[in-house]
Design a protein around this motif. Sequence first.
Motif, PDB file in Angstrom:
ATOM      1  N   ASN A 126     -38.021 -35.150 -38.494  1.00  0.00           N
ATOM      2  CA  ASN A 126     -37.178 -35.883 -37.562  1.00  0.00           C
ATOM      3  C   ASN A 126     -36.333 -36.871 -38.337  1.00  0.00           C
ATOM      4  OD1 ASN A 126     -38.317 -34.755 -35.112  1.00  0.00           O
ATOM      5  ND2 ASN A 126     -40.158 -35.884 -35.651  1.00  0.00           N
ATOM      6  N   THR A 127     -35.034 -36.798 -38.166  1.00  0.00           N
ATOM      7  CA  THR A 127     -34.147 -37.736 -38.830  1.00  0.00           C
ATOM      8  C   THR A 127     -33.574 -38.666 -37.779  1.00  0.00           C
ATOM      9  OG1 THR A 127     -33.570 -36.045 -40.428  1.00  0.00           O
ATOM     10  CG2 THR A 127     -32.157 -37.983 -40.331  1.00  0.00           C
ATOM     11  N   GLY A 128     -33.859 -39.936 -37.878  1.00  0.00           N
ATOM     12  CA  GLY A 128     -33.367 -40.903 -36.917  1.00  0.00           C
ATOM     13  C   GLY A 128     -31.963 -41.357 -37.258  1.00  0.00           C
ATOM     14  N   LYS A 129     -31.484 -42.363 -36.540  1.00  0.00           N
ATOM     15  CA  LYS A 129     -30.142 -42.873 -36.769  1.00  0.00           C
ATOM     16  C   LYS A 129     -30.098 -43.828 -37.945  1.00  0.00           C
ATOM     17  CE  LYS A 129     -28.814 -42.494 -31.899  1.00  0.00           C
ATOM     18  NZ  LYS A 129     -28.368 -43.247 -30.691  1.00  0.00           N
ATOM     19  N   ASP A 130     -31.271 -44.285 -38.409  1.00  0.00           N
ATOM     20  CA  ASP A 130     -31.288 -45.244 -39.498  1.00  0.00           C
ATOM     21  C   ASP A 130     -31.277 -44.512 -40.836  1.00  0.00           C
ATOM     22  OD1 ASP A 130     -33.793 -44.211 -39.670  1.00  0.00           O
ATOM     23  OD2 ASP A 130     -34.831 -45.999 -38.941  1.00  0.00           O
ATOM     24  N   ASP A 131     -31.619 -45.201 -41.898  1.00  0.00           N
ATOM     25  CA  ASP A 131     -31.516 -44.624 -43.236  1.00  0.00           C
ATOM     26  C   ASP A 131     -32.816 -44.003 -43.723  1.00  0.00           C
ATOM     27  OD1 ASP A 131     -28.880 -45.349 -43.433  1.00  0.00           O
ATOM     28  OD2 ASP A 131     -29.358 -47.328 -44.227  1.00  0.00           O
ATOM     29  N   GLN A 132     -33.734 -43.775 -42.811  1.00  0.00           N
ATOM     30  CA  GLN A 132     -35.017 -43.251 -43.244  1.00  0.00           C
ATOM     31  C   GLN A 132     -35.299 -41.873 -42.674  1.00  0.00           C
ATOM     32  OE1 GLN A 132     -36.765 -46.849 -41.977  1.00  0.00           O
ATOM     33  NE2 GLN A 132     -37.660 -47.281 -43.950  1.00  0.00           N
ATOM     34  N   LEU A 133     -36.013 -41.107 -43.455  1.00  0.00           N
ATOM     35  CA  LEU A 133     -36.382 -39.751 -43.057  1.00  0.00           C
ATOM     36  C   LEU A 133     -37.852 -39.776 -42.645  1.00  0.00           C
ATOM     37  CD1 LEU A 133     -35.369 -36.797 -42.947  1.00  0.00           C
ATOM     38  CD2 LEU A 133     -36.285 -36.514 -45.240  1.00  0.00           C
ATOM     39  N   TRP A 134     -38.113 -39.403 -41.401  1.00  0.00           N
ATOM     40  CA  TRP A 134     -39.482 -39.429 -40.893  1.00  0.00           C
ATOM     41  C   TRP A 134     -40.114 -38.051 -40.973  1.00  0.00           C
ATOM     42  CZ3 TRP A 134     -42.484 -43.470 -39.320  1.00  0.00           C
ATOM     43  CH2 TRP A 134     -41.842 -44.706 -39.179  1.00  0.00           C
ATOM     44  N   HIS A 135     -41.380 -38.022 -41.305  1.00  0.00           N
ATOM     45  CA  HIS A 135     -42.146 -36.784 -41.387  1.00  0.00           C
ATOM     46  C   HIS A 135     -43.339 -36.882 -40.442  1.00  0.00           C
ATOM     47  CE1 HIS A 135     -39.993 -35.977 -45.187  1.00  0.00           C
ATOM     48  NE2 HIS A 135     -40.161 -37.258 -45.390  1.00  0.00           N
ATOM     49  N   TYR A 136     -43.697 -35.757 -39.830  1.00  0.00           N
ATOM     50  CA  TYR A 136     -44.795 -35.755 -38.875  1.00  0.00           C
ATOM     51  C   TYR A 136     -45.721 -34.569 -39.155  1.00  0.00           C
ATOM     52  CZ  TYR A 136     -47.313 -35.827 -34.457  1.00  0.00           C
ATOM     53  OH  TYR A 136     -48.298 -35.898 -33.510  1.00  0.00           O
ATOM     54  N   HIS A 137     -47.015 -34.834 -39.133  1.00  0.00           N
ATOM     55  CA  HIS A 137     -47.989 -33.757 -39.296  1.00  0.00           C
ATOM     56  C   HIS A 137     -49.280 -34.145 -38.560  1.00  0.00           C
ATOM     57  CE1 HIS A 137     -50.264 -30.515 -40.983  1.00  0.00           C
ATOM     58  NE2 HIS A 137     -51.180 -31.360 -41.398  1.00  0.00           N
ATOM     59  N   PRO A 138     -49.865 -33.266 -37.786  1.00  0.00           N
ATOM     60  CA  PRO A 138     -49.322 -31.970 -37.381  1.00  0.00           C
ATOM     61  C   PRO A 138     -48.592 -32.111 -36.058  1.00  0.00           C
ATOM     62  CG  PRO A 138     -51.580 -32.136 -36.697  1.00  0.00           C
ATOM     63  CD  PRO A 138     -51.243 -33.457 -37.358  1.00  0.00           C
ATOM     64  N   TRP A 139     -47.883 -31.070 -35.616  1.00  0.00           N
ATOM     65  CA  TRP A 139     -47.212 -31.118 -34.319  1.00  0.00           C
ATOM     66  C   TRP A 139     -48.053 -30.334 -33.321  1.00  0.00           C
ATOM     67  CZ3 TRP A 139     -43.416 -34.184 -32.856  1.00  0.00           C
ATOM     68  CH2 TRP A 139     -42.856 -33.984 -31.600  1.00  0.00           C
ATOM     69  N   LEU A 140     -48.834 -31.055 -32.535  1.00  0.00           N
ATOM     70  CA  LEU A 140     -49.742 -30.419 -31.572  1.00  0.00           C
ATOM     71  C   LEU A 140     -49.379 -30.882 -30.165  1.00  0.00           C
ATOM     72  CD1 LEU A 140     -53.120 -30.979 -33.460  1.00  0.00           C
ATOM     73  CD2 LEU A 140     -51.785 -28.895 -33.379  1.00  0.00           C
ATOM     74  N   GLU A 141     -49.193 -29.946 -29.262  1.00  0.00           N
ATOM     75  CA  GLU A 141     -48.755 -30.296 -27.921  1.00  0.00           C
ATOM     76  C   GLU A 141     -49.765 -31.173 -27.191  1.00  0.00           C
ATOM     77  OE1 GLU A 141     -47.686 -26.881 -25.706  1.00  0.00           O
ATOM     78  OE2 GLU A 141     -46.028 -26.308 -27.017  1.00  0.00           O
ATOM     79  N   HIS A 142     -51.038 -31.015 -27.509  1.00  0.00           N
ATOM     80  CA  HIS A 142     -52.068 -31.757 -26.789  1.00  0.00           C
ATOM     81  C   HIS A 142     -52.572 -32.972 -27.573  1.00  0.00           C
ATOM     82  CE1 HIS A 142     -53.988 -28.785 -29.359  1.00  0.00           C
ATOM     83  NE2 HIS A 142     -55.098 -29.488 -29.333  1.00  0.00           N
ATOM     84  N   ASP A 143     -51.922 -33.272 -28.674  1.00  0.00           N
ATOM     85  CA  ASP A 143     -52.365 -34.416 -29.481  1.00  0.00           C
ATOM     86  C   ASP A 143     -52.096 -35.716 -28.725  1.00  0.00           C
ATOM     87  OD1 ASP A 143     -52.446 -36.512 -31.547  1.00  0.00           O
ATOM     88  OD2 ASP A 143     -52.607 -34.830 -32.936  1.00  0.00           O
ATOM     89  N   VAL A 144     -52.999 -36.656 -28.853  1.00  0.00           N
ATOM     90  CA  VAL A 144     -52.860 -37.948 -28.175  1.00  0.00           C
ATOM     91  C   VAL A 144     -51.659 -38.741 -28.696  1.00  0.00           C
ATOM     92  CG1 VAL A 144     -54.249 -39.397 -29.729  1.00  0.00           C
ATOM     93  CG2 VAL A 144     -54.257 -39.850 -27.255  1.00  0.00           C
ATOM     94  N   ALA A 145     -51.044 -38.269 -29.779  1.00  0.00           N
ATOM     95  CA  ALA A 145     -49.823 -38.914 -30.270  1.00  0.00           C
ATOM     96  C   ALA A 145     -48.781 -39.024 -29.160  1.00  0.00           C
ATOM     97  CB  ALA A 145     -49.239 -38.124 -31.448  1.00  0.00           C
TER      98      ALA A 145
END
Length: 214
Positions: A126-145
């Motif tokens: 995911n690249t936001g509008k700011d100057d930072q590159l965000w990474h996410y692991h893992p991508w789970l539909e049912h994760d409490v995230a």
Amino acid sequence: MADLKLICKSLAALDLIFVEEQYSFIRKFHYETNWRKGKEAFFYSDGSEQAMMIIFAKEDCVINGCDSELYDYESDNSKLTELIANMPQALQKLMAGKEIKRMKSTFLLWAEAEAEAEAKTINDTNTGKDDQLWHYHPWLEHDVAFDMLPLLHHSLKGMHEHAVWLGYKLPDNCLEQLVGKQIINQKELSLLDVKLELSTQQQLHLQELGFTII
């Protein structure tokens, strides 16, 4: 990153203002400005084993969360090794702290200072509008995230809902000052249905977080 810090500090400030010291164990949000040398940390817990910790280190940031229903208790902390495998070495060191081992891990986000760095994420970037590159692991539909991460939206509605959960209905202008300008208006607090007066200890904690009390 500055916006994320302000959101975290504002959530922690709400708990500091509305939860008396003897009932601090019910606070959902905590913020430590001197968690480690040169590092700050934000803590969230819903009172069970659903928890999240955010570590701010210079321009880098790590968000670690645990959904107790997804955690593999049989192999215990082996999940963490998998989660941090693609992280830069400097950020992996942050994950070695006892707080993270104690709270466990089921999802992880991190942002590197260099936005142009190649994406190292396992499943998604995911690249936001700011100057930072965000990474996410893992991508789970049912994760409490999906329950935890919306708490970090810069939303007055979210702040208002948390204040109501604590038993207070804050005026919009009071919340706008708190979240937007880091100003706490004691006169506004004194006009609430349940009159509030900040103790010396509360004021010191709030000032440590960068809030101005008027």
